[in-house]
Design a protein around this motif. Structure first.
Motif, PDB file in Angstrom:
ATOM      1  N   GLY A 456     -13.443  -0.130   1.654  1.00  0.00           N
ATOM      2  CA  GLY A 456     -14.335  -1.361   1.651  1.00  0.00           C
ATOM      3  C   GLY A 456     -15.847  -0.708   1.533  1.00  0.00           C
ATOM      4  O   GLY A 456     -16.831  -1.449   1.707  1.00  0.00           O
ATOM      5  N   THR A 457     -16.078   0.546   1.725  1.00  0.00           N
ATOM      6  CA  THR A 457     -17.277   1.102   1.565  1.00  0.00           C
ATOM      7  C   THR A 457     -17.928   0.866   0.121  1.00  0.00           C
ATOM      8  O   THR A 457     -17.371   0.851  -0.905  1.00  0.00           O
ATOM      9  N   LEU A 458     -19.346   0.313   0.230  1.00  0.00           N
ATOM     10  CA  LEU A 458     -19.845  -0.066  -0.903  1.00  0.00           C
ATOM     11  C   LEU A 458     -20.592   1.472  -1.689  1.00  0.00           C
ATOM     12  O   LEU A 458     -21.415   1.715  -0.859  1.00  0.00           O
ATOM     13  N   ASP A 459     -20.232   1.516  -2.799  1.00  0.00           N
ATOM     14  CA  ASP A 459     -21.223   2.601  -3.443  1.00  0.00           C
ATOM     15  C   ASP A 459     -21.988   1.839  -4.559  1.00  0.00           C
ATOM     16  O   ASP A 459     -21.712   1.350  -5.428  1.00  0.00           O
ATOM     17  N   VAL A 460     -23.158   1.779  -3.874  1.00  0.00           N
ATOM     18  CA  VAL A 460     -24.561   1.228  -4.618  1.00  0.00           C
ATOM     19  C   VAL A 460     -24.702   2.087  -5.934  1.00  0.00           C
ATOM     20  O   VAL A 460     -25.167   3.491  -5.763  1.00  0.00           O
ATOM     21  N   LEU A 461     -24.339   1.701  -7.156  1.00  0.00           N
ATOM     22  CA  LEU A 461     -24.468   2.594  -8.308  1.00  0.00           C
ATOM     23  C   LEU A 461     -25.984   2.287  -9.031  1.00  0.00           C
ATOM     24  O   LEU A 461     -26.518   3.544  -9.590  1.00  0.00           O
ATOM     25  N   ALA A 462     -26.724   1.405  -8.852  1.00  0.00           N
ATOM     26  CA  ALA A 462     -27.998   0.963  -9.191  1.00  0.00           C
ATOM     27  C   ALA A 462     -28.392  -0.037  -8.696  1.00  0.00           C
ATOM     28  O   ALA A 462     -28.044  -1.095  -8.346  1.00  0.00           O
ATOM     29  N   THR A 463     -29.887  -0.035  -8.772  1.00  0.00           N
ATOM     30  CA  THR A 463     -30.718  -1.264  -8.167  1.00  0.00           C
ATOM     31  C   THR A 463     -31.595  -1.649  -9.486  1.00  0.00           C
ATOM     32  O   THR A 463     -32.022  -0.789 -10.087  1.00  0.00           O
ATOM     33  N   PHE A 464     -31.931  -2.882  -9.430  1.00  0.00           N
ATOM     34  CA  PHE A 464     -32.649  -3.493 -10.581  1.00  0.00           C
ATOM     35  C   PHE A 464     -33.763  -4.513 -10.152  1.00  0.00           C
ATOM     36  O   PHE A 464     -33.442  -5.121  -9.314  1.00  0.00           O
ATOM     37  N   ASP A 465     -34.862  -4.502 -10.672  1.00  0.00           N
ATOM     38  CA  ASP A 465     -35.949  -5.216 -10.135  1.00  0.00           C
ATOM     39  C   ASP A 465     -35.836  -6.461 -10.733  1.00  0.00           C
ATOM     40  O   ASP A 465     -35.810  -6.974 -11.756  1.00  0.00           O
ATOM     41  N   GLY A 466     -35.786  -7.640  -9.726  1.00  0.00           N
ATOM     42  CA  GLY A 466     -35.210  -8.850 -10.115  1.00  0.00           C
ATOM     43  C   GLY A 466     -36.147  -9.685 -10.845  1.00  0.00           C
ATOM     44  O   GLY A 466     -36.028 -10.599 -11.598  1.00  0.00           O
ATOM     45  N   ARG A 467     -37.472  -9.226 -11.090  1.00  0.00           N
ATOM     46  CA  ARG A 467     -38.493 -10.027 -11.788  1.00  0.00           C
ATOM     47  C   ARG A 467     -37.924 -10.130 -13.336  1.00  0.00           C
ATOM     48  O   ARG A 467     -38.717 -10.978 -14.005  1.00  0.00           O
ATOM     49  N   TYR A 468     -37.149  -9.301 -13.637  1.00  0.00           N
ATOM     50  CA  TYR A 468     -36.641  -9.267 -15.041  1.00  0.00           C
ATOM     51  C   TYR A 468     -35.789 -10.373 -15.386  1.00  0.00           C
ATOM     52  O   TYR A 468     -35.154 -10.363 -16.336  1.00  0.00           O
TER      53      TYR A 468
END
Ligand code: 6LW
Length: 505
Positions: A456-468
């Protein structure tokens, strides 16, 4: 100008997420409301409320291909524009414009607003968007459209009589007089319109006359509602409809947006439905603010709808909040192939294509989390948040690896690649406030995409600026939709979870 901080917990938006162009009617103690739905199928969500604050979706008025044959080439923000919902002569009437190829204005009716709704009556003699229906006491029916023009209509057959006539078209110099609604109130006919365009200049104006065709006298206080050139946290307010409560009080539903982040502010949920109180002064409406405290309503609030975060796809058909791009052919989208799973079958390319196979639900919270368990052993697909073919991001899996893919206008990039174990995996997408400090260049939110480990551990692979993934960047009339897609082969989804994320105080 920095956007003012929102008022204390308010009732608004009463229907969050992309639910624009609201139209409302009342039957006894029950209110009903419909919104536009553009390129999505089924179209025109229909809601019910007893207190104007809590709304439950009953279904969608256009839920059959014979009612809504959206062609594959229907562009994002094409398809179904603004409806008008009324109750007359013992039935519900919904008139709406399908701007797609071969569409046009149409009427569907129902005795039960939950459906089924009738086959469409086509209205070739009604030219224009934002059609409205209003009846005189003798049953004469008038159809009024943006512009503003009006034609006499037989709503049972779709036949129009005589050429359209021009009515009051709003404040001199104001652009885009649209969203007309005509009401008989007391000794007057009132013509309510939106003007200024559905962006920051949006507003609501009204005029009155002695007959349905005018002449109309504009309200001296026009616009009776606008947030243009204010710092109010709700902007673009307009496209309204009026309803009288059983206690005689009057209310207005309208669309608005909630921009966040630095200047100019980015709104990501699309145009949402808001509620405002209305009083009357010398025969003219005075619209109260949208900073509405639910406790201030003159009646007890009904319990709001309880929505389970998880859909296990155990029902024979998809819940009414699920929407698919343009159609939902069982060949490409079915819960019948593997019981308890949603099976999506690709028919073209990725989310970049107009005929992508995508089924999702409107993002309705500024901070939220979506998760889904996917079996991509026979194809390639995953979990995405989209505005249109050119603005989306996704975590995509095939049998061996996951990729985070982002599309911003002409740019398309793979942001991360991650090996996957064999078998179904849980993909996750979280949308949260940007990290402090919220500087002048801060976007509205951050989208994090990842894969859950078996523990259940989450591996965040990427983050993205929501303005786009905001309308200020992408344009258009819709708002974010979060859902599942198949880009190749067959992809199956065991369950889908969506829930708000409580931001730290
Ligand atoms: C709607 C019209 C409008 O029909 O946008 O900008 C259209 N104004 O009132 C779609 O929401």
């Amino acid at each position: 100008m920095p956007v003012q901080q929102p008022a204390a917990r308010a009732a608004n938006p009463v229907i969050p997420g992309f639910h624009p162009d609201p139209s409302i009617c009342r039957v006894g103690d029950d209110y009903y409301l419909a919104c536009s739905s553009f390129e999505y199928f089924p179209g025109v969500p229909v809601f019910h409320s007893r207190d104007l604050v809590h709304w439950t979706q009953l279904g969608n008025a256009l839920d059959r291909p014979s009612q809504l044959p959206l062609p594959a080439g229907t562009p994002s923000s094409g398809g179904i524009y603004a409806p008008t919902l009324r109750h007359h002569d013992g039935r519900f009437w919904l008139i709406v414009t399908d701007v797609s190829e071969g569409g046009g204005n149409l009427i569907v009716t129902a005795t039960d607003p939950a459906g089924p709704w009738s086959e469409p009556v086509r209205l070739p003699g009604v030219q224009g968007i934002d059609p409205d229906l209003a009846w005189e006491e003798d049953g004469t029916c008038w159809c009024t459209v943006a512009g503003v023009t009006q034609v006499r209509l037989d709503p049972y057959t779709g036949r129009t009589y005589g050429p359209p006539r021009r009515l009051w078209s709003g404040t001199p110099g104001a652009k885009a007089p649209e969203a007309p609604h005509l009401y008989r109130i007391g000794d007057h006919w009132y013509l309510l319109i939106a003007e200024g365009g559905t962006e920051r200049g949006h507003g609501v104006s009204i005029a009155r006359g002695r007959t349905p065709g005018g002449p109309f006298e504009p309200c001296p206080a026009n616009p009776v509602l606008t947030h243009r050139s204010t710092g109010h946290p709700v902007q673009n307010t307009g496209h309204a409809d009026l309803v009288q409560a059983p206690d005689g009080s009057w209310w207005m539903v309208l669309l608005g947006v909630r921009p966040r982040g630095g200047t100019p502010g980015w709104h990501v949920l699309g145009r949402e439905t808001f509620l405002a109180p209305v009083t009357w002064d010398n025969g003219w409406p005075v619209v109260g603010g949208v900073d509405l405290d639910p406790a201030a309503l003159p009646w007890p609030l009904s319990p709001g709808p309880v929505e389970e975060p998880r859909d296990d796809f155990e029902l024979g058909e998809l819940r009414p909040y699920w929407i698919s791009l343009r159609d939902r052919s069982p060949e490409y989208c079915t819960t019948g192939e593997r019981p308890g799973w949603l099976t999506l079958r690709a028919r073209g390319g990725s989310l970049d294509e107009p005929d992508a196979v995508f089924t999702g639900r409107r993002q309705q919270h500024l901070s939220c989390r979506a998760r889904t368990r996917v079996d991509a052993s026979e194809g390639r697909g995953g979990l995405a948040v989209r505005l249109d073919e050119r603005h989306h991001c996704a975590i995509e899996a095939d049998g061996t690896e996951a990729r985070v893919i982002a599309r911003i206008g002409d740019l398309r990039t793979v942001m991360a690649v991650h090996p996957l174990p064999a078998g179904p995996v849980v993909l996750a997408l979280t949308i949260t406030d940007p990290p402090p400090p919220h500087g002048p260049c801060t976007g509205p939110d951050v989208v994090s995409l990842g894969v859950e480990r078996p523990d259940g551990t989450l591996d965040v692979l990427a983050t993205f600026d929501g303005r786009y993934l905001s309308t200020e960047v992408a344009g258009g009339f819709t708002g974010r939709v979060i859902g599942m897609y198949a880009a190749a082969g067959t992809v199956r989804f065991d369950w889908f979870e969506y829930e708000p994320v409580k931001e730290p105080e």
